[in-house]
Design a protein around this motif. Sequence first.
Motif, short mmCIF file in Angstrom:
data_model
loop_
_atom_site.label_atom_id
_atom_site.label_comp_id
_atom_site.label_asym_id
_atom_site.label_seq_id
_atom_site.Cartn_x
_atom_site.Cartn_y
_atom_site.Cartn_z
N ARG A 102 0.82 -1.21 0.00
CA ARG A 102 0.00 0.00 0.00
C ARG A 102 0.85 1.26 0.00
NH1 ARG A 102 -4.70 -0.08 4.33
NH2 ARG A 102 -5.27 1.74 3.09
N GLY A 103 2.08 1.15 0.54
CA GLY A 103 2.95 2.31 0.61
C GLY A 103 3.80 2.53 -0.62
N GLY A 104 3.76 1.60 -1.58
CA GLY A 104 4.54 1.77 -2.80
C GLY A 104 5.47 0.60 -3.05
N PRO A 105 6.53 0.81 -3.84
CA PRO A 105 7.44 -0.28 -4.19
C PRO A 105 8.13 -0.87 -2.96
CG PRO A 105 7.78 1.62 -5.63
CD PRO A 105 6.86 2.06 -4.54
N SER A 106 8.47 -2.15 -3.05
CA SER A 106 9.18 -2.81 -1.97
C SER A 106 10.65 -2.40 -1.97
CB SER A 106 9.07 -4.34 -2.12
OG SER A 106 7.72 -4.75 -2.04
N SER A 107 11.27 -2.45 -0.80
CA SER A 107 12.69 -2.14 -0.65
C SER A 107 13.48 -3.44 -0.55
CB SER A 107 12.94 -1.29 0.59
OG SER A 107 12.22 -0.08 0.52
N LEU A 108 14.72 -3.41 -1.02
CA LEU A 108 15.58 -4.59 -1.02
C LEU A 108 16.95 -4.18 -0.48
CD1 LEU A 108 16.41 -7.48 -1.83
CD2 LEU A 108 16.77 -6.64 -4.15
N VAL A 109 17.37 -4.81 0.62
CA VAL A 109 18.64 -4.48 1.27
C VAL A 109 19.62 -5.63 1.02
CG1 VAL A 109 19.80 -3.95 3.44
CG2 VAL A 109 17.47 -3.12 3.02
N ILE A 110 20.76 -5.31 0.40
CA ILE A 110 21.81 -6.29 0.10
C ILE A 110 23.14 -5.73 0.59
CG2 ILE A 110 23.07 -7.50 -1.74
CD1 ILE A 110 20.54 -7.43 -3.41
N PHE A 111 23.99 -6.60 1.14
CA PHE A 111 25.30 -6.18 1.63
C PHE A 111 26.39 -6.63 0.65
CE2 PHE A 111 22.79 -5.72 5.37
CZ PHE A 111 23.41 -4.72 6.11
N ASP A 112 27.23 -5.69 0.25
CA ASP A 112 28.42 -5.96 -0.56
C ASP A 112 28.14 -6.90 -1.73
OD1 ASP A 112 30.19 -4.28 0.84
OD2 ASP A 112 30.41 -5.76 2.42
N ILE A 113 27.29 -6.43 -2.63
CA ILE A 113 27.02 -7.19 -3.84
C ILE A 113 28.32 -7.33 -4.63
CG2 ILE A 113 26.42 -5.22 -5.32
CD1 ILE A 113 23.98 -6.98 -6.24
N HIS A 114 28.48 -8.45 -5.34
CA HIS A 114 29.80 -8.82 -5.86
C HIS A 114 30.33 -7.88 -6.93
CE1 HIS A 114 33.17 -11.30 -6.98
NE2 HIS A 114 32.74 -11.39 -8.22
N ALA A 115 29.51 -7.57 -7.93
CA ALA A 115 29.98 -6.75 -9.04
C ALA A 115 29.22 -5.43 -9.06
CB ALA A 115 29.79 -7.48 -10.37
N LEU A 116 29.92 -4.35 -9.31
CA LEU A 116 29.30 -3.03 -9.26
C LEU A 116 28.15 -2.89 -10.25
CD1 LEU A 116 32.50 -0.79 -8.94
CD2 LEU A 116 30.97 -1.55 -7.13
N GLN A 117 28.26 -3.53 -11.41
CA GLN A 117 27.20 -3.37 -12.42
C GLN A 117 25.91 -4.07 -12.02
OE1 GLN A 117 30.02 -5.07 -12.94
NE2 GLN A 117 29.70 -6.96 -14.10
N GLU A 118 25.97 -4.98 -11.04
CA GLU A 118 24.77 -5.72 -10.66
C GLU A 118 23.70 -4.83 -10.03
OE1 GLU A 118 26.97 -10.01 -9.89
OE2 GLU A 118 26.14 -8.90 -8.21
N ARG A 119 24.09 -3.72 -9.48
CA ARG A 119 23.09 -2.82 -8.90
C ARG A 119 22.16 -2.25 -9.95
NH1 ARG A 119 25.57 1.23 -5.36
NH2 ARG A 119 26.91 -0.51 -4.80
N PHE A 120 22.57 -2.33 -11.21
CA PHE A 120 21.72 -1.82 -12.29
C PHE A 120 20.87 -2.92 -12.92
CE2 PHE A 120 25.67 0.75 -12.24
CZ PHE A 120 25.12 1.93 -11.80
N TYR A 121 20.93 -4.14 -12.39
CA TYR A 121 20.13 -5.24 -12.92
C TYR A 121 18.68 -5.19 -12.44
CZ TYR A 121 24.47 -7.63 -14.38
OH TYR A 121 25.65 -7.98 -14.97
N PHE A 122 18.43 -4.42 -11.38
CA PHE A 122 17.10 -4.42 -10.77
C PHE A 122 16.18 -3.43 -11.49
CE2 PHE A 122 20.09 -5.89 -7.64
CZ PHE A 122 19.45 -6.99 -7.09
N GLY A 123 14.92 -3.79 -11.63
CA GLY A 123 13.95 -2.95 -12.32
C GLY A 123 13.43 -1.82 -11.45
N ASP A 124 12.58 -0.99 -12.04
CA ASP A 124 12.06 0.19 -11.36
C ASP A 124 10.95 -0.14 -10.36
OD1 ASP A 124 13.79 1.74 -12.82
OD2 ASP A 124 12.33 2.25 -14.37
N SER A 125 10.49 -1.38 -10.30
CA SER A 125 9.40 -1.74 -9.38
C SER A 125 9.89 -2.11 -7.99
CB SER A 125 8.59 -2.90 -9.96
OG SER A 125 8.00 -2.52 -11.20
N VAL A 126 11.20 -2.06 -7.77
CA VAL A 126 11.77 -2.34 -6.45
C VAL A 126 12.84 -1.30 -6.17
CG1 VAL A 126 13.61 -3.88 -7.29
CG2 VAL A 126 12.66 -4.22 -4.99
N LEU A 127 13.05 -1.01 -4.89
CA LEU A 127 14.02 0.01 -4.48
C LEU A 127 15.20 -0.67 -3.80
CD1 LEU A 127 11.55 2.64 -2.97
CD2 LEU A 127 12.54 2.62 -5.26
N PRO A 128 16.28 -0.98 -4.55
CA PRO A 128 17.42 -1.65 -3.93
C PRO A 128 18.26 -0.69 -3.09
CG PRO A 128 17.85 -1.27 -6.27
CD PRO A 128 16.44 -0.80 -6.00
#
Length: 403
Positions: free
Chosen positions: A213-239
């Motif tokens: 009800r409050g909007g997109p879900s949030s996703l918390v990840i620690f030290d993801i392996h490759a820097l480019q992976e942060r751009f793999y997530f779509g706009d429907s979630v807030l990493p």
Amino acid sequence: MATAASATPAAFGIKTPGPAPSPQPSPTSAFPRPSPRASAPGRLRASLRLGGASATGSSSVVGNASGIHLAAPVLAPLAVPKMSGTVGSQKSVLLFYCEEMRELAEQVVARNDDIELRSITWRTFADGFPNLFISNAHTIRGRHVAFLASFSSPSVIFEQLSIIYALPKLFISSFTLILPFFPTGTSERMEDEGDVATAFTLARILSHIPISRGGPSSLVIFDIHALQERFYFGDSVLPCFESGIPILKSRLQELPDSDNITIAFPDDGAWKRFYKQLQHFPMIVCNKVREGEQRIVRIKEGDARGRHVVIVDDLVQSGGTLIECQKVLAAHGAAKVSAYVTHGIFPNKSWEKFQPDNGEGPERGLSHFWITDSCPLTVNAVKNRRPFEILSLAGPIASALQI
């Protein structure tokens, strides 16, 4: 006797309009028109209520045709209602968890009184598929909800995804998924036609978590392996990408030789990930070169002589690179060698390769090997086993839940 024809309207009691009155002169100064501000025999108090706020003004009653004059009301500010699920400035959060993460979840709750632990019943049907139940589901409506996950193996991912997709649909105020270790991070690119980048696949799956009800879900990840992976997530979630390095820095400050620490990176990738967070330390950068069938670690830059050198990386699997890095640092005069990784994976009990130095020098082993509790199966395996020491993510997770 008057006849009907001769009867006048006055005879029947009917008043006839008289001639128009001549204009009257305006009142003289002897009879001034009362001012709205003039005092009056009585005062009326008017109360105005708008949405729960009250305003009070005064009215003057005057004894002439001008009627009642109302003064402009003075409005009190409207009270702003508190959002559901909040207590003061802190956000009240209900934390669910998978069974592997029970111990970490309990530590998170112990760090913050505004986080409450909730349980899920994890069962299976006779055919092995999950039979799940969210306890007291009706009581979480309008609340901030989080789920602490561990994708330690493909066999546990489906049952947790079922919970992750169900919780946002229970009319909750917001949803946060905490996935400390993103397990497919090392498979993030295609080198040959036909390679499957499973990191991108998992990112797509998590990007389709239903909105709450409050909007997109949030996703918390620690030290993801490759820097480019942060751009793999779509706009429907807030990493939200966090790091375990701050808790390492706090631990290093507690060491008796904290003023003699040098940070070593086993390759350029580790340096790119972490150098900005550790730039106030002297640094050593190593690299790996291939000689025949072997990969040899060499020092690219930096000086290890007489220093307590801490090797820093995001994860460890077989541990071969870390051991080679330890050997080359010892050969270049390091007084001690320790290691830190956020995610200790150690498949096939590869943690058994690492031995404590027992004060005999870095050629014998490591002084410390710090890992976090992002991989709970490893934590259970190496607990109370030197040189390993667990640095808990409970504090950073509790802080992330207040964002």
